[in-house]
Design a protein around this motif. Structure first.
Motif, PDB file in Angstrom:
ATOM      1  N   ARG A 278     -10.775  -6.052  -5.675  1.00  0.00           N
ATOM      2  CA  ARG A 278     -10.043  -4.782  -5.653  1.00  0.00           C
ATOM      3  C   ARG A 278      -8.778  -4.874  -4.784  1.00  0.00           C
ATOM      4  O   ARG A 278      -7.801  -4.192  -5.065  1.00  0.00           O
ATOM      5  CB  ARG A 278     -10.940  -3.670  -5.110  1.00  0.00           C
ATOM      6  CG  ARG A 278     -12.185  -3.372  -5.937  1.00  0.00           C
ATOM      7  CD  ARG A 278     -11.892  -2.489  -7.120  1.00  0.00           C
ATOM      8  NE  ARG A 278     -13.124  -2.085  -7.791  1.00  0.00           N
ATOM      9  CZ  ARG A 278     -13.819  -0.994  -7.481  1.00  0.00           C
ATOM     10  NH1 ARG A 278     -13.421  -0.195  -6.489  1.00  0.00           N
ATOM     11  NH2 ARG A 278     -14.925  -0.690  -8.142  1.00  0.00           N
ATOM     12  N   GLN A 279      -8.843  -5.632  -3.709  1.00  0.00           N
ATOM     13  CA  GLN A 279      -7.680  -5.834  -2.854  1.00  0.00           C
ATOM     14  C   GLN A 279      -7.426  -7.337  -2.733  1.00  0.00           C
ATOM     15  O   GLN A 279      -8.368  -8.108  -2.537  1.00  0.00           O
ATOM     16  CB  GLN A 279      -7.892  -5.240  -1.458  1.00  0.00           C
ATOM     17  CG  GLN A 279      -7.971  -3.717  -1.442  1.00  0.00           C
ATOM     18  CD  GLN A 279      -8.134  -3.161  -0.039  1.00  0.00           C
ATOM     19  OE1 GLN A 279      -9.240  -3.153   0.501  1.00  0.00           O
ATOM     20  NE2 GLN A 279      -7.048  -2.687   0.558  1.00  0.00           N
TER      21      GLN A 279
ATOM     22  N   THR B 295      -8.882 -10.130   1.152  1.00  0.00           N
ATOM     23  CA  THR B 295      -9.392  -9.631  -0.118  1.00  0.00           C
ATOM     24  C   THR B 295     -10.564  -8.682   0.101  1.00  0.00           C
ATOM     25  O   THR B 295     -11.275  -8.770   1.102  1.00  0.00           O
ATOM     26  CB  THR B 295      -9.881 -10.778  -1.033  1.00  0.00           C
ATOM     27  OG1 THR B 295     -10.923 -11.497  -0.371  1.00  0.00           O
ATOM     28  CG2 THR B 295      -8.754 -11.734  -1.383  1.00  0.00           C
ATOM     29  N   THR B 296     -10.730  -7.795  -0.865  1.00  0.00           N
ATOM     30  CA  THR B 296     -11.932  -6.964  -0.956  1.00  0.00           C
ATOM     31  C   THR B 296     -12.533  -7.153  -2.336  1.00  0.00           C
ATOM     32  O   THR B 296     -11.826  -7.085  -3.348  1.00  0.00           O
ATOM     33  CB  THR B 296     -11.603  -5.471  -0.759  1.00  0.00           C
ATOM     34  OG1 THR B 296     -11.099  -5.262   0.546  1.00  0.00           O
ATOM     35  CG2 THR B 296     -12.848  -4.613  -0.957  1.00  0.00           C
TER      36      THR B 296
ATOM     37  N   SER C 155      -4.210  -9.476  -1.005  1.00  0.00           N
ATOM     38  CA  SER C 155      -2.884  -9.398  -0.408  1.00  0.00           C
ATOM     39  C   SER C 155      -2.802 -10.375   0.755  1.00  0.00           C
ATOM     40  O   SER C 155      -3.620 -11.283   0.885  1.00  0.00           O
ATOM     41  CB  SER C 155      -2.605  -7.953   0.042  1.00  0.00           C
ATOM     42  OG  SER C 155      -1.275  -7.781   0.445  1.00  0.00           O
TER      43      SER C 155
ATOM     44  N   THR D 194      -4.149  -1.350   5.926  1.00  0.00           N
ATOM     45  CA  THR D 194      -4.740  -1.959   4.732  1.00  0.00           C
ATOM     46  C   THR D 194      -3.698  -2.163   3.645  1.00  0.00           C
ATOM     47  O   THR D 194      -2.733  -1.395   3.553  1.00  0.00           O
ATOM     48  CB  THR D 194      -5.892  -1.088   4.194  1.00  0.00           C
ATOM     49  OG1 THR D 194      -6.724  -1.860   3.314  1.00  0.00           O
ATOM     50  CG2 THR D 194      -5.390   0.133   3.440  1.00  0.00           C
TER      51      THR D 194
ATOM     52  N   GLY E 171      -4.585  -1.521  -3.247  1.00  0.00           N
ATOM     53  CA  GLY E 171      -5.836  -1.743  -3.949  1.00  0.00           C
ATOM     54  C   GLY E 171      -6.935  -0.757  -3.650  1.00  0.00           C
ATOM     55  O   GLY E 171      -8.012  -0.829  -4.254  1.00  0.00           O
ATOM     56  N   VAL E 172      -6.707   0.179  -2.720  1.00  0.00           N
ATOM     57  CA  VAL E 172      -7.717   1.204  -2.460  1.00  0.00           C
ATOM     58  C   VAL E 172      -7.664   2.239  -3.579  1.00  0.00           C
ATOM     59  O   VAL E 172      -6.732   2.271  -4.393  1.00  0.00           O
ATOM     60  CB  VAL E 172      -7.500   1.862  -1.085  1.00  0.00           C
ATOM     61  CG1 VAL E 172      -7.589   0.819   0.020  1.00  0.00           C
ATOM     62  CG2 VAL E 172      -6.174   2.609  -1.015  1.00  0.00           C
TER      63      VAL E 172
ATOM     64  N   GLU F  68     -11.229  -0.020   2.958  1.00  0.00           N
ATOM     65  CA  GLU F  68      -9.924  -0.512   3.409  1.00  0.00           C
ATOM     66  C   GLU F  68     -10.141  -1.777   4.230  1.00  0.00           C
ATOM     67  O   GLU F  68     -10.609  -1.702   5.369  1.00  0.00           O
ATOM     68  CB  GLU F  68      -9.188   0.527   4.269  1.00  0.00           C
ATOM     69  CG  GLU F  68      -8.809   1.805   3.545  1.00  0.00           C
ATOM     70  CD  GLU F  68      -7.955   2.734   4.399  1.00  0.00           C
ATOM     71  OE1 GLU F  68      -7.530   2.306   5.500  1.00  0.00           O
ATOM     72  OE2 GLU F  68      -7.720   3.880   3.982  1.00  0.00           O
TER      73      GLU F  68
ATOM     74  N   HIS G  99       0.838  -1.212   0.000  1.00  0.00           N
ATOM     75  CA  HIS G  99       0.000   0.000   0.000  1.00  0.00           C
ATOM     76  C   HIS G  99       0.865   1.252   0.000  1.00  0.00           C
ATOM     77  O   HIS G  99       0.602   2.204  -0.745  1.00  0.00           O
ATOM     78  CB  HIS G  99      -0.927  -0.010   1.212  1.00  0.00           C
ATOM     79  CG  HIS G  99      -1.774   1.214   1.341  1.00  0.00           C
ATOM     80  ND1 HIS G  99      -2.474   1.767   0.297  1.00  0.00           N
ATOM     81  CD2 HIS G  99      -2.042   2.007   2.420  1.00  0.00           C
ATOM     82  CE1 HIS G  99      -3.146   2.833   0.711  1.00  0.00           C
ATOM     83  NE2 HIS G  99      -2.887   3.005   1.994  1.00  0.00           N
TER      84      HIS G  99
END
Length: 289
Positions: free
Chosen positions: A214-215, A206-207, A217, A249, A252-253, A131, A90
Motif C-alpha cells: 500500500r505504501q 513500505t507498508t 516510498s 508518512t 499510500g494511506v 501510516e 503524501h
C-alpha cells in the motif's frame, strides 16, 4: 547496534540483537562485569551503553530471539511527537503543499505497542488507517539547538505506525483523539543506533496489508529533513532523553481516497524500513460497550 526491549515468561529485560540472536541484559553483565541497570532508558541515556560499547563484539549472543516477545523499545517517553504532511508525495495525493514549519501531533505514551502485538480498535471506529513512519529517538536533553547539534542529539531510529481513526479525525477537525487510542503507536522492532544508519534520508519504506503493498516510498521524499525537524522542535519545546519524533508518512494511506479500503478485523499490517527491520501487527476490533 540494534537494541530491543524483551519479555519472556512475564520477565522484562532488554538486549542487543544480531541476526536472530540476542545478548540479554544478564548476559551482558556476566560477560562484561558491568552491572548495567534494569531500566532500558537508564542504560541507553545515562552513560551505561557508552561504558560497554567497546565490549559488544565479544558477546556470545546465546539466546534465540524467537524465545522473546518484543515490546515497544522505549517504554515511557515523555513525548511522542508526530509530523503531519511532511512527505512531498503524501501532501500531493492530498492536494496540499507541505507545511514550511513542522505541523505536529502529540501521541500519548499509552498508545505504544510492540511488534507482534494486536492493534486494538473499538468497533465504533469505521475508518481505521495506517501510516508507516521513520521515528527517531532523542539521546540527550536539548533546547534551541542548530541542525548540526540536532544530528548529535539523535540516539537512533525505529519504525512507528501512526495508526489513525480517520472518522474521529474528521469529526473533531483535529488529529489528537483519532491518533491517541491505546495501541495506536506500534513501534520497533528495536532501536538501531544512529551510527549504523549512514543516510537516514535515503531509506526505502513500505507498508503491506495482508501482503498487498500500500505504501512504497523513500525517506528522501521528506519535505522538512531530519536535522531541521529536530532543530525547529527544540526551539518550541525542550527535547528530552527518550523522546520519540516520528517524521511523517509517505503516499499510500487511505485518507481522502475514493473507494478507500480501511483496515478491518484480522488484517495483517507489515511495515518495513530499510536497515531497521520489520514491524508486524494484527488488527483487532473490539466491542467496548
Amino acid at each position: 547496534m540494534k537494541i530491543a526491549r524483551l519479555v519472556h515468561e512475564n520477565n522484562e529485560t532488554y538486549g542487543f540483537v544480531k541476526g536472530d540472536r540476542v545478548a540479554t541484559k544478564d548476559e551482558i553483565t556476566y560477560q562484561t562485569g558491568v552491572p548495567i541497570p534494569q531500566s532500558i532508558k537508564d542504560f541507553l541515556f545515562d552513560g551505561w551503553f557508552d561504558e560497554i560499547k567497546d565490549k559488544i563484539d565479544t558477546l556470545p549472543y546465546e539466546e534465540n530471539i524467537s524465545k522473546f516477545k518484543l515490546l515497544s523499545p522505549i517504554p515511557n517517553p515523555n513525548k511522542i511527537i508526530c509530523l503531519a504532511f511532511n512527505y512531498i508525495d503524501h501532501a500531493k495525493e492530498q492536494n496540499l503543499s507541505p507545511p514550511d514549519e513542522p505541523a505536529i501531533v502529540l501521541k500519548p505514551r499509552t498508545a505504544l505497542n510492540g511488534t507482534g502485538s494486536d492493534i486494538i480498535c473499538p468497533d465504533f471506529v469505521t475508518q481505521l488507517d495506517y501510516e508507516v513512519e521513520l521515528a527517531l529517538i532523542i539521546g540527550k536533553n536539548c533546547k534551541n539547538i542548530n541542525e548540526k547539534q540536532a544530528v548529535d542529539a539523535i540516539f537512533g531510529y525505529m519504525i512507528l505506525n501512526d495508526v489513525s481513526a480517520r472518522d474521529i479525525q474528521f469529526k473533531d477537525k483535529q488529529f489528537t483523539r483519532g491518533k491517541s487510542f491505546d495501541t495506536f503507536a506500534p513501534s520497533g522492532p528495536w532501536i538501531t543506533t544512529a551510527d549504523e544508519i549512514k543516510d537516514p534520508q535515503n531509506l526505502k519504506l513500505t507498508t503491506k496489508i495482508n501482503g498487498e503493498i500500500r505504501q512504497n516510498s523513500s525517506t528522501s521524499n521528506m519535505f522538512i529533513k531530519i536535522p531541521e525537524i529536530v532543530s525547529r522542535l527544540s526551539k518550541v519545546m525542550t527535547l528530552e532523553k527518550g523522546d520519540i519524533i516520528s517524521t511523517g508518512t509517505p503516499a499510500g494511506v487511505m485518507l481522502n481516497k475514493p473507494n478507500a479500503v480501511f483496515l478491518k478485523n484480522g488484517d495483517k499490517v507489515e511495515m518495513e524500513i530499510e536497515n531497521l527491520g520489520i514491524l508486524k501487527n494484527t488488527i483487532r476490533f473490539v466491542n467496548e460497550n
